[in-house]
Design a protein around this motif. Structure first.
Motif, PDB file in Angstrom:
ATOM      1  N   ILE A 136       8.592   0.511  15.004  1.00 38.96           N
ATOM      2  CA  ILE A 136       7.599   1.265  15.797  1.00 38.96           C
ATOM      3  C   ILE A 136       7.030   0.431  16.952  1.00 38.96           C
ATOM      4  N   ASP A 176      11.339   9.232  -1.028  1.00 39.23           N
ATOM      5  CA  ASP A 176      10.304   8.683  -0.148  1.00 39.23           C
ATOM      6  C   ASP A 176       9.505   9.840   0.429  1.00 39.23           C
ATOM      7  N   GLY A 177       8.446   9.523   1.098  1.00 43.24           N
ATOM      8  CA  GLY A 177       7.640  10.593   1.677  1.00 43.24           C
ATOM      9  C   GLY A 177       6.268  10.082   2.045  1.00 43.24           C
ATOM     10  N   VAL A 178       5.579  10.871   2.859  1.00 49.46           N
ATOM     11  CA  VAL A 178       4.273  10.419   3.338  1.00 49.46           C
ATOM     12  C   VAL A 178       3.174  10.562   2.286  1.00 49.46           C
ATOM     13  N   PRO A 206       1.907   9.952  -1.607  1.00 52.61           N
ATOM     14  CA  PRO A 206       2.299   8.975  -2.610  1.00 52.61           C
ATOM     15  C   PRO A 206       3.367   9.521  -3.536  1.00 52.61           C
ATOM     16  N   THR A 207       4.439   8.779  -3.666  1.00 55.80           N
ATOM     17  CA  THR A 207       5.570   9.285  -4.459  1.00 55.80           C
ATOM     18  C   THR A 207       5.765   8.526  -5.764  1.00 55.80           C
ATOM     19  N   THR A 208       5.311   7.294  -5.790  1.00 53.87           N
ATOM     20  CA  THR A 208       5.548   6.512  -6.991  1.00 53.87           C
ATOM     21  C   THR A 208       4.294   6.474  -7.844  1.00 53.87           C
ATOM     22  N   GLU A 253       0.844  -1.186   0.000  1.00 52.96           N
ATOM     23  CA  GLU A 253       0.000   0.000   0.000  1.00 52.96           C
ATOM     24  C   GLU A 253       0.888   1.247   0.000  1.00 52.96           C
ATOM     25  N   ALA A 309      13.100  -0.683   7.275  1.00 54.26           N
ATOM     26  CA  ALA A 309      13.801  -0.242   6.060  1.00 54.26           C
ATOM     27  C   ALA A 309      14.532   1.057   6.326  1.00 54.26           C
ATOM     28  N   LYS A 347       7.814   1.292   0.592  1.00 54.58           N
ATOM     29  CA  LYS A 347       8.409   0.557  -0.535  1.00 54.58           C
ATOM     30  C   LYS A 347       9.691   1.243  -1.025  1.00 54.58           C
ATOM     31  N   SER A 348       9.581   2.574  -1.223  1.00 51.83           N
ATOM     32  CA  SER A 348      10.754   3.283  -1.746  1.00 51.83           C
ATOM     33  C   SER A 348      11.910   3.185  -0.759  1.00 51.83           C
ATOM     34  N   THR A 349      11.606   3.364   0.517  1.00 50.09           N
ATOM     35  CA  THR A 349      12.667   3.288   1.526  1.00 50.09           C
ATOM     36  C   THR A 349      13.284   1.889   1.511  1.00 50.09           C
ATOM     37  N   ASN A 354       7.373  -3.999   7.350  1.00 48.80           N
ATOM     38  CA  ASN A 354       8.259  -2.830   7.461  1.00 48.80           C
ATOM     39  C   ASN A 354       7.859  -1.952   8.659  1.00 48.80           C
ATOM     40  N   LYS A 355       8.725  -1.066   8.972  1.00 53.63           N
ATOM     41  CA  LYS A 355       8.547  -0.135  10.102  1.00 53.63           C
ATOM     42  C   LYS A 355       8.410  -0.888  11.419  1.00 53.63           C
ATOM     43  N   ASN A 393       2.712   4.449   1.061  1.00 54.64           N
ATOM     44  CA  ASN A 393       3.276   4.858   2.350  1.00 54.64           C
ATOM     45  C   ASN A 393       3.699   3.686   3.246  1.00 54.64           C
ATOM     46  N   SER A 394       3.726   2.470   2.669  1.00 57.36           N
ATOM     47  CA  SER A 394       4.154   1.345   3.505  1.00 57.36           C
ATOM     48  C   SER A 394       5.679   1.312   3.621  1.00 57.36           C
TER      49      SER A 394
HETATM   50  N1  LIG Z   1       9.252   4.365  11.234  1.00 56.20           N
HETATM   51  C1  LIG Z   1       9.565   4.006  10.013  1.00 56.20           C
HETATM   52  N2  LIG Z   1       9.163   4.768   8.991  1.00 56.20           N
HETATM   53  C2  LIG Z   1       9.489   4.355   7.748  1.00 56.20           C
HETATM   54  C3  LIG Z   1      10.214   3.188   7.527  1.00 56.20           C
HETATM   55  N3  LIG Z   1      10.347   3.053   6.197  1.00 56.20           N
HETATM   56  C4  LIG Z   1       9.740   4.112   5.622  1.00 56.20           C
HETATM   57  N4  LIG Z   1       9.236   4.907   6.552  1.00 56.20           N
HETATM   58  C5  LIG Z   1       8.502   6.140   6.324  1.00 56.20           C
HETATM   59  O1  LIG Z   1       7.254   5.897   5.718  1.00 56.20           O
HETATM   60  C6  LIG Z   1       6.934   6.921   4.809  1.00 56.20           C
HETATM   61  C7  LIG Z   1       6.639   6.363   3.462  1.00 56.20           C
HETATM   62  O2  LIG Z   1       7.793   5.803   2.938  1.00 56.20           O
HETATM   63  P1  LIG Z   1       7.975   5.528   1.375  1.00 56.20           P
HETATM   64  O3  LIG Z   1       9.216   4.751   1.247  1.00 56.20           O
HETATM   65  O4  LIG Z   1       7.859   6.779   0.623  1.00 56.20           O
HETATM   66  O5  LIG Z   1       6.728   4.667   1.130  1.00 56.20           O
HETATM   67  P2  LIG Z   1       6.213   4.133  -0.244  1.00 56.20           P
HETATM   68  O6  LIG Z   1       5.510   2.878   0.063  1.00 56.20           O
HETATM   69  O7  LIG Z   1       7.298   4.104  -1.219  1.00 56.20           O
HETATM   70  O8  LIG Z   1       5.147   5.209  -0.672  1.00 56.20           O
HETATM   71  P3  LIG Z   1       4.491   5.394  -2.122  1.00 56.20           P
HETATM   72  O9  LIG Z   1       5.590   5.269  -3.107  1.00 56.20           O
HETATM   73  O10 LIG Z   1       3.921   6.716  -2.071  1.00 56.20           O
HETATM   74  O11 LIG Z   1       3.498   4.347  -2.243  1.00 56.20           O
HETATM   75  C8  LIG Z   1       8.136   7.853   4.792  1.00 56.20           C
HETATM   76  O12 LIG Z   1       7.884   8.914   5.629  1.00 56.20           O
HETATM   77  C9  LIG Z   1       9.242   7.005   5.342  1.00 56.20           C
HETATM   78  O13 LIG Z   1      10.231   7.754   6.014  1.00 56.20           O
HETATM   79  C10 LIG Z   1      10.614   2.409   8.654  1.00 56.20           C
HETATM   80  O14 LIG Z   1      11.240   1.367   8.546  1.00 56.20           O
HETATM   81  N5  LIG Z   1      10.257   2.867   9.840  1.00 56.20           N
END
Ligand SMILES: Nc1nc2c(ncn2[C@@H]2O[C@H](COP(=O)(O)OP(=O)(O)OP(=O)(O)O)[C@@H](O)[C@H]2O)c(=O)[nH]1
Length: 921
Positions: free
Chosen positions: A503, A392-394, A396-398, A372, A537, A377-379, A499-500, A374-375
């Protein structure tokens, strides 16, 4: 050309789309999963029927509704208990894997194990299912519910168990997406039970339990010769040392195979097994008799099996060579499959999926990261790459599917991203991991923007492995579950990343989350093995970045230590990925299998979808042919109706003739009376020639004349009636054909059909017949006849004799005439005595003339009728023939398509089995 009819542009065109099962179909139009094409369909019954059909998709496409699973014979049935599997799972599963890969075991039956709980059976079934894959059938004894839950191939019912139909229906209800019928087998002990199970119950195969080997003869005589379904023999009396001879004996006698236990399987060496099978294949005639029942497919299967083997799969010592060879075989098989699919459904969009997948066979492994938005993925990808390449970012970036490929840039060089002409967004990065695989970043799956979601969904079939990134703050959301289910439609292997996980407050929270996801994923994916890595991640990325940055040594060490404990999961995952890339490990072989299977799965889905479309078209074509034949046949009904209505016309005409006859007869009788002194003398003395006598004038003017004109009018009406009926019917047939099949009965075609001949045709034999009846001539003839009658009787009497007849003027009848004459002139008596006979002759002649006319008219009317009917029949045949031919051709071409699809499915299945057996090489 296959389906050439479909492309006939002027056919009624209905947009038909066939969906693969898509969980999102209720939420948004599932355009990405449609097998899109325009089908020109003809429907004779209703033009709407096809479009409504396409909306209510049929559940299946195969004759009778479903595809029957095919049972390979000869084969062994392995029967075992849940405990057998659970107690020593690794050894047992590997033994089974081995036997299945060698094709010894065609069916595995899991007993309900008596007191084994449902839970144990379920667990054992899942393990078995996983190891068997699609290489053999897994049947569960009695437990329809568990069989359905683990997506087993079917059930084995005891003699007293559920009726086969109930078991089959129950399984079908739960496997509603499947077009393959569940297998229902029956355990029997007597010939009667065997016959019942095979005939009235419709079991797919039997397991015959023989108490004693001595009753073998009974079974051979009473069962093998008569029952057509495969029969596998189960007996306790096999002695291991004698197994070979007994097994061969039984199988040569007609058994399709033996049921063996796990212990027996352990004891049977490959050598013994291959001897059993060889001896049976060589000498068992029944094998050949069974083939037609099992269907041509099996033969094709065997043939294609053979061809695959010939192509060199066997005999390779080196895995790489074997993979290379398999890949080549696969490429050529799939290229053929693409051709078959394109011919079967020319406007199928999804064939491009297969084309791409085939092209990608040589490409590195496609690791697709889904999850999903913000899960993380990019990180996560950045952490894998060891650099912050992706944003990456809160929010949607991709927004696009992004391929990350390896490039030899030196670190100072800018990374290069470009959009390829085929729409792919490709970034070239110098990260070492990309040397081994292509990583694909996908848009988040629960984004509000549907386009992104669809992009990801569309990409799923192409993935070799899916990394499903779940965010620890919302483990397994509803939309994740739905998406996961969707991935299983393509039978994708999924590795979960939680991931994450940083927390979570403590290890217990983490454990709970892991357990929750694993348990649910097991159910959803129907597997015993769920691979899940809890990671952070963000921490892993930070650790890697730190490690590569120029911070002072002490800080660096601290940071790395700190990060390590939070990122250990990430390292495990990396380790898994690296082992995955190493072809010498079992996970490495797994990767090769996945890679090789990706296009196969796409082909499977496309072929199934094509089968559905072809079956729909086939049903439609059958309806069309039936309907055109009915339409053509209905001309006969019309002809019959015309025939029966024409009887009224004939009756009217004949009754007119009859009336006229009666009146003419009466007139004749009243004229030919001796007492008609005036008439007699006029006829006798006037001599031949001159104007008609009054009686003849009456005949002409009062009787025949009006009757003739009435008859002419009647027959004129009759002819008009015939013509207008024909014109109306002809037009209505023409309209029916034109409306239903405008392309075939086009206006242009009509000219060729020379319809003018039909419309301009007159049926006038009856009118001609009446017109050729000459009233004047008939009256003249009558005149002559009357005169001759008089002259013949009275010509020689002279005036004296005639005067005597004066007396008779008061006497009205012939008898009286004669009496009078007799009294007056005995000499005239003789002459006159012949008069009544002469008069009768005239009367008869009048009657005969009338009857002849009646017959002539009736015949002419009948001829007109027959010609009318024939001309309409010919006309309808003429306008219907092109369509009839076309419908027939279409039916034949669809049948040919079905055969090609089926044989392609078979070849692909064989190839798939080869791939699944790769680890056994
Ligand atoms: N606490 C925590 N936050 C994380 C972690 N990985 C990513 N984040 C945060 O989650 C948010 C979304 O990260 P992205 O990597 O942009 O998520 P994404 O799934 O690529 O998002 P989209 O490409 O928009 O779908 C960012 O603010 C990241 O800093 C983690 O392991 N721990």
């Amino acid at each position: 050309m296959v389906l050439s009819l479909l492309s006939h542009s002027t056919f009624i065109t209905t947009h038909t789309s066939l969906l693969f099962h898509c969980p999102y179909r209720h939420r948004h139009p599932p355009h990405h999963l449609k097998l899109r094409r325009h089908i020109s369909v003809t429907s004779a019954v209703s033009n709407n029927s096809t479009s409504s059909n396409s909306q209510n998709q049929p559940r299946t496409l195969f004759p009778g509704g479903y595809k029957r699973p095919q049972i390979k014979v000869p084969a062994l049935v392995l029967q075992l208990n849940p405990q057998d599997v659970l107690d020593n799972r690794n050894d047992v599963l590997s033994l089974i894997d081995d036997a299945v890969s060698k094709n010894w075991i065609g069916i595995v039956v899991l007993n309900d194990g008596g007191d084994a709980s449902g839970g144990k059976m379920y667990e054992a079934a899942r393990l078995l299912k996983e190891v068997i894959g699609g290489r053999a059938y897994l049947l569960l004894s009695e437990r329809v519910d568990i069989a359905a839950a683990v997506n087993a191939s079917g059930v084995l019912l005891s003699d007293q168990g559920l009726p086969a139909i109930v078991a089959r229906n129950t399984m079908m209800d739960t496997k509603f997406e499947s077009v393959v019928l569940p297998l229902v087998a029956r355990n029997v002990q007597t010939p009667v039970a065997a016959e019942n199970a095979s005939n009235s119950e419709g079991a797919d195969f039997l397991i015959y339990d023989i108490d004693e080997m001595k009753s073998l003869d009974e079974v051979v005589n009473a069962v093998f010769g008569r029952i057509k379904i495969p029969i596998f023999i189960m007996t306790d009396s096999f002695k291991n040392e004698k197994l070979f001879s007994e097994a061969s004996r039984l199988m040569k006698a007609g058994a399709s195979g033996l049921v063996i236990s796990l212990n027996e399987l352990k004891l049977l060496s490959d050598d013994v097994l291959s001897k059993i099978f060889e001896s049976v294949i060589l000498s068992n005639k029944r094998q050949h008799e069974k083939l037609p029942y099992l269907g041509d497919k099996l033969r094709t299967n065997d043939a294609s099996n053979g061809s695959l083997v010939k192509k060199g799969v066997v005999g390779f010592v080196n895995l790489e060579d074997k993979v290379q060879q398999l890949m080549e075989t696969e490429r050529s098989v799939l290229t053929e499959a693409i051709d078959v699919i394109q011919r079967a459904a020319p406007l199928t969009d999804e064939v491009s999926l297969l084309v791409d997948a085939v092209l990608q066979l040589d490409e590195p492994f496609l690791l697709v990261i889904v999850g999903e938005f913000n899960s993380g993925k990019s990180t996560f990808i950045n952490a894998l790459l060891g650099e912050k390449y992706l944003q990456d970012g809160v929010v949607p970036t991709t927004n696009e599917i992004t391929f990350l490929r390896y490039s030899d840039l030196d670190s100072n060089e800018e990374q290069r991203c470009e959009r390829h002409p085929d729409g792919q967004f490709v970034c070239y990065l110098p990260a070492p991991i990309l040397k081994e695989m292509i990583i694909v970043d996908t848009p988040g799956t629960n984004v509000i923007l549907q386009r992104q979601q669809r992009l990801t969904e569309e990409f799923v079939p192409r993935a070799d492995l899916l990394i499903f990134v779940i965010s620890a703050d919302r483990p397994l959301t509803e939309s994740e579950v739905t998406f996961l289910r969707y991935t299983q439609q393509w039978k994708k292997k999924v590795v979960f990343v939680l991931n994450k996980s940083d927390i979570y407050q403590n290890a217990t929270e983490l454990e709970e989350a892991i357990l929750f996801i694993k348990e649910n994923a097991k159910r959803l994916l129907n597997t015993e093995h769920v691979t899940l890595y809890p990671v952070s991640a963000r921490a892993a990325l930070r650790a890697k970045l730190l490690a590569s940055s120029n911070v002072d040594e002490k800080n660096e060490k601290q940071s790395i230590d700190h990060a390590h404990h939070r990122t250990s999961g990430f390292y495990d995952l990396e380790e898994f990925l690296f082992s995955f890339l190493d072809g010498s490990t079992s996970t490495g072989i797994e990767r090769i299998k996945l890679k090789l299977e990706t296009p196969i799965r796409i082909a499977e889905q496309l072929l199934t979808a094509c089968q559905m479309l072809t079956m729909q078209d086939y049903q439609q074509a059958k309806k069309d042919l039936k309907s055109v034949n009915e339409l053509l046949g209905s001309v006969k009904d019309y002809a019959q109706k015309l025939e029966s209505e024409s009887i009224l016309w004939k009756r009217k005409t004949l009754s007119l003739i009859d009336d006229t006859k009666t009146r003419a007869t009466k007139l004749t009788e009243s004229t030919l009376v001796i007492s008609n002194f005036d008439i007699v003398t006029t006829y006798v003395f006037r001599g031949n020639g001159g104007a008609l006598m009054p009686a003849a004038s009456v005949i002409q003017n009062d009787i025949i004349g009006p009757a003739l004109s009435e008859a002419q009018k009647l027959l004129g009406d009759y002819v008009t009636w015939l013509q207008s009926n024909n014109a109306r019917e002809g037009r209505s047939y023409l309209e029916s054909f034109m409306k239903r099949w405008p392309s075939v009965v086009s206006t242009e075609n009509l000219e060729e059909l020379e319809t003018d001949k039909f419309w301009g045709r007159k049926y006038e034999l009856s009118r001609e017949a009446i017109e050729s009846f000459n009233a004047a001539a008939a009256s003249k003839l009558f005149d002559q006849e009357v005169r001759e009658a008089f002259l013949g009787s009275f010509g020689g009497l002279g005036a004296a004799g005639l005067s005597a007849s004066l007396l008779t003027s008061v006497l009205p009848t012939t008898l009286e005439d004669l009496l009078a004459l007799g009294l007056c002139s005995a000499g005239g008596l003789l002459a006159i005595s012949k008069f009544p006979a002469r008069r009768q002759l005239v009367v008869d002649k009048v009657k005969r003339t009338a009857d002849a006319l009646g017959r002539e008219l009736e015949e002419a009317m009948q001829k007109d009728l027959v010609e009318t009917k024939e001309s309409l029949e010919n006309f309808v045949k003429l306008i219907g023939k092109p369509y009839q031919d076309l419908a027939q051709q279409r039916l034949e071409s669809l049948l040919a398509t079905q055969e090609k699809l089926t044989s392609m499915e078979s070849t692909i299945k064989t190839l798939q089995i080869e791939i699944q057996n790769l680890h056994k090489s």
